[in-house]
Scaffold this motif. Structure first.
Motif, PDB file in Angstrom:
ATOM      1  N   UNK A  17      31.716  24.988 -17.554  1.00  0.00           N
ATOM      2  CA  UNK A  17      30.795  25.162 -18.675  1.00  0.00           C
ATOM      3  C   UNK A  17      29.514  25.917 -18.300  1.00  0.00           C
ATOM      4  N   UNK A  18      29.021  25.738 -17.072  1.00  0.00           N
ATOM      5  CA  UNK A  18      27.801  26.456 -16.681  1.00  0.00           C
ATOM      6  C   UNK A  18      28.031  27.963 -16.667  1.00  0.00           C
ATOM      7  N   UNK A  19      29.079  28.476 -16.000  1.00  0.00           N
ATOM      8  CA  UNK A  19      29.320  29.926 -16.069  1.00  0.00           C
ATOM      9  C   UNK A  19      29.649  30.404 -17.481  1.00  0.00           C
ATOM     10  N   UNK A  20      30.336  29.546 -18.257  1.00  0.00           N
ATOM     11  CA  UNK A  20      30.681  29.939 -19.627  1.00  0.00           C
ATOM     12  C   UNK A  20      29.449  30.005 -20.525  1.00  0.00           C
ATOM     13  N   UNK A  21      28.404  29.236 -20.176  1.00  0.00           N
ATOM     14  CA  UNK A  21      27.181  29.236 -20.955  1.00  0.00           C
ATOM     15  C   UNK A  21      27.330  28.619 -22.326  1.00  0.00           C
ATOM     16  N   UNK A  22      28.380  27.823 -22.509  1.00  0.00           N
ATOM     17  CA  UNK A  22      28.629  27.226 -23.817  1.00  0.00           C
ATOM     18  C   UNK A  22      29.623  26.082 -23.666  1.00  0.00           C
ATOM     19  N   UNK A  23      29.499  25.109 -24.576  1.00  0.00           N
ATOM     20  CA  UNK A  23      30.486  24.044 -24.636  1.00  0.00           C
ATOM     21  C   UNK A  23      31.606  24.386 -25.617  1.00  0.00           C
ATOM     22  N   UNK A  24      31.492  25.536 -26.298  1.00  0.00           N
ATOM     23  CA  UNK A  24      32.547  25.991 -27.211  1.00  0.00           C
ATOM     24  C   UNK A  24      33.616  26.713 -26.393  1.00  0.00           C
ATOM     25  N   UNK A  25      34.378  25.919 -25.671  1.00  0.00           N
ATOM     26  CA  UNK A  25      35.351  26.439 -24.709  1.00  0.00           C
ATOM     27  C   UNK A  25      36.530  25.470 -24.722  1.00  0.00           C
ATOM     28  N   UNK A  26      37.398  25.632 -25.722  1.00  0.00           N
ATOM     29  CA  UNK A  26      38.439  24.631 -25.942  1.00  0.00           C
ATOM     30  C   UNK A  26      39.396  24.526 -24.764  1.00  0.00           C
ATOM     31  N   UNK A  27      39.625  25.655 -24.073  1.00  0.00           N
ATOM     32  CA  UNK A  27      40.527  25.609 -22.919  1.00  0.00           C
ATOM     33  C   UNK A  27      40.004  24.661 -21.841  1.00  0.00           C
ATOM     34  N   UNK A  28      38.682  24.676 -21.648  1.00  0.00           N
ATOM     35  CA  UNK A  28      38.083  23.788 -20.646  1.00  0.00           C
ATOM     36  C   UNK A  28      38.231  22.328 -21.059  1.00  0.00           C
ATOM     37  N   UNK A  29      38.022  22.043 -22.327  1.00  0.00           N
ATOM     38  CA  UNK A  29      38.158  20.662 -22.804  1.00  0.00           C
ATOM     39  C   UNK A  29      39.593  20.162 -22.651  1.00  0.00           C
ATOM     40  N   UNK A  30      40.560  21.019 -22.941  1.00  0.00           N
ATOM     41  CA  UNK A  30      41.966  20.630 -22.780  1.00  0.00           C
ATOM     42  C   UNK A  30      42.274  20.357 -21.315  1.00  0.00           C
ATOM     43  N   UNK A  31      41.768  21.238 -20.440  1.00  0.00           N
ATOM     44  CA  UNK A  31      41.999  21.055 -19.006  1.00  0.00           C
ATOM     45  C   UNK A  31      41.415  19.733 -18.523  1.00  0.00           C
ATOM     46  N   UNK A  32      40.202  19.419 -18.945  1.00  0.00           N
ATOM     47  CA  UNK A  32      39.562  18.168 -18.530  1.00  0.00           C
ATOM     48  C   UNK A  32      40.346  16.956 -19.040  1.00  0.00           C
ATOM     49  N   UNK A  33      40.871  17.054 -20.255  1.00  0.00           N
ATOM     50  CA  UNK A  33      41.668  15.950 -20.793  1.00  0.00           C
ATOM     51  C   UNK A  33      42.955  15.772 -19.990  1.00  0.00           C
ATOM     52  N   UNK A  34      43.600  16.890 -19.666  1.00  0.00           N
ATOM     53  CA  UNK A  34      44.826  16.827 -18.862  1.00  0.00           C
ATOM     54  C   UNK A  34      44.530  16.236 -17.490  1.00  0.00           C
ATOM     55  N   UNK A  79      37.329  26.219  -2.074  1.00  0.00           N
ATOM     56  CA  UNK A  79      36.625  27.403  -2.572  1.00  0.00           C
ATOM     57  C   UNK A  79      37.486  28.183  -3.561  1.00  0.00           C
ATOM     58  N   UNK A  80      38.796  28.257  -3.300  1.00  0.00           N
ATOM     59  CA  UNK A  80      39.700  28.956  -4.217  1.00  0.00           C
ATOM     60  C   UNK A  80      39.725  28.273  -5.575  1.00  0.00           C
ATOM     61  N   UNK A  81      39.823  26.934  -5.574  1.00  0.00           N
ATOM     62  CA  UNK A  81      39.835  26.186  -6.830  1.00  0.00           C
ATOM     63  C   UNK A  81      38.507  26.347  -7.580  1.00  0.00           C
ATOM     64  N   UNK A  82      37.400  26.287  -6.837  1.00  0.00           N
ATOM     65  CA  UNK A  82      36.089  26.447  -7.469  1.00  0.00           C
ATOM     66  C   UNK A  82      35.936  27.854  -8.039  1.00  0.00           C
ATOM     67  N   UNK A  83      36.406  28.854  -7.297  1.00  0.00           N
ATOM     68  CA  UNK A  83      36.301  30.242  -7.758  1.00  0.00           C
ATOM     69  C   UNK A  83      37.102  30.458  -9.034  1.00  0.00           C
ATOM     70  N   UNK A  84      38.280  29.838  -9.123  1.00  0.00           N
ATOM     71  CA  UNK A  84      39.092  29.963 -10.337  1.00  0.00           C
ATOM     72  C   UNK A  84      38.329  29.420 -11.539  1.00  0.00           C
ATOM     73  N   UNK A  85      37.702  28.275 -11.372  1.00  0.00           N
ATOM     74  CA  UNK A  85      36.941  27.674 -12.480  1.00  0.00           C
ATOM     75  C   UNK A  85      35.748  28.543 -12.871  1.00  0.00           C
ATOM     76  N   UNK A  86      34.992  29.013 -11.878  1.00  0.00           N
ATOM     77  CA  UNK A  86      33.794  29.814 -12.158  1.00  0.00           C
ATOM     78  C   UNK A  86      34.166  31.130 -12.829  1.00  0.00           C
TER      79      UNK A  86
END
Length: 218
Positions: A17-34, A79-86
């Motif tokens: 969410x920090x790099x996205x600059x918004x909480x309007x990011x449904x893919x991130x919410x789905x990932x967190x739920x999964x 670092x690879x996992x963090x880079x994918x998220x960022x």
């Protein structure tokens, strides 16, 4: 266990969410739920049935490794996992790539499947750990998932690595799958040297089960 899971969830959310600059990011919410469903519910089951196995899983990360090469490998994987998220978050903000919703959902399913495989390995093998080590009384497990590949936990990690960029809606983040898989391959190479030297019967097991990570491929 619950605190550790919450910290992981908050860390992933921040990386998205920090790099996205918004909480309007449904893919991130789905990932967190999964992530929450695939990790918390099975963890409760393992805590009730095999608490020792869960404790081994919670001792992870570069600092927990006893072998210097594994410290480097685990740092590379994290670092690879963090880079994918960022990169996924940045891609969402700036619109670098357009991933169809169906592909993102499929990626989330693949990510969840990878987590489930990891949990299944812990259930099957009480000695499965996030650190490379051989414990007193440890025996070779050669049935179930271990009858297909020698390192099914890492197979689950690969499923997570491939599914994560698609789940967060970024084709550019797929670039970091390659270094992630390479560090896992390096980890397997070093781990097998140790297991062959220290775990009775492991060398014979490698002759019966030829595939390390992907059945009939490697």
């Amino acid at each position: 266990m619950l605190v550790s899971g919450l910290i992981q969830l908050v860390a992933i959310a921040a990386l998205l969410f920090v790099p996205a600059g918004s909480f309007h990011y449904w893919q991130a919410w789905v990932l967190l739920a999964v992530f929450a469903v695939s990790v918390w519910l099975p963890s409760v089951f393992i805590q009730l049935t095999k608490p020792d196995a869960l404790q081994r899983r919670m001792r992870g990360g570069p600092t927990a490794e006893g072998r210097p090469v594994q410290k480097i490998v685990m740092a590379g994987l994290y670092l690879s996992l963090a880079a994918i998220c960022v990169v996924g978050g940045l891609d969402h903000r700036f619109g670098w790539s357009t991933v169809p919703s169906t592909i993102s959902v499929a990626g989330a399913v693949l990510f969840g499947l990878g987590l489930i495989v990891v949990v299944a390995v812990v259930v099957q093998n009480s000695y499965a750990s996030t650190t490379v080590q051989v414990e007193t009384g440890q025996q070779v497990v050669s049935t179930g998932l271990y009858g297909l590949v020698r390192h099914p936990m890492y197979t689950g990690n690969v499923l997570m690595l491939v599914g994560l960029p698609l789940a967060v809606g970024s084709y550019w983040a797929l670039l970091f799958v390659v270094p992630g898989v390479l560090v896992l391959a390096s980890r397997i190479h070093d781990e097998e040297k140790m297991l062959s030297a220290e775990l009775d019967g492991y060398a014979e097991y490698t002759q019966r089960v030829r595939s390390r990570l992907v059945p009939y491929m490697w």
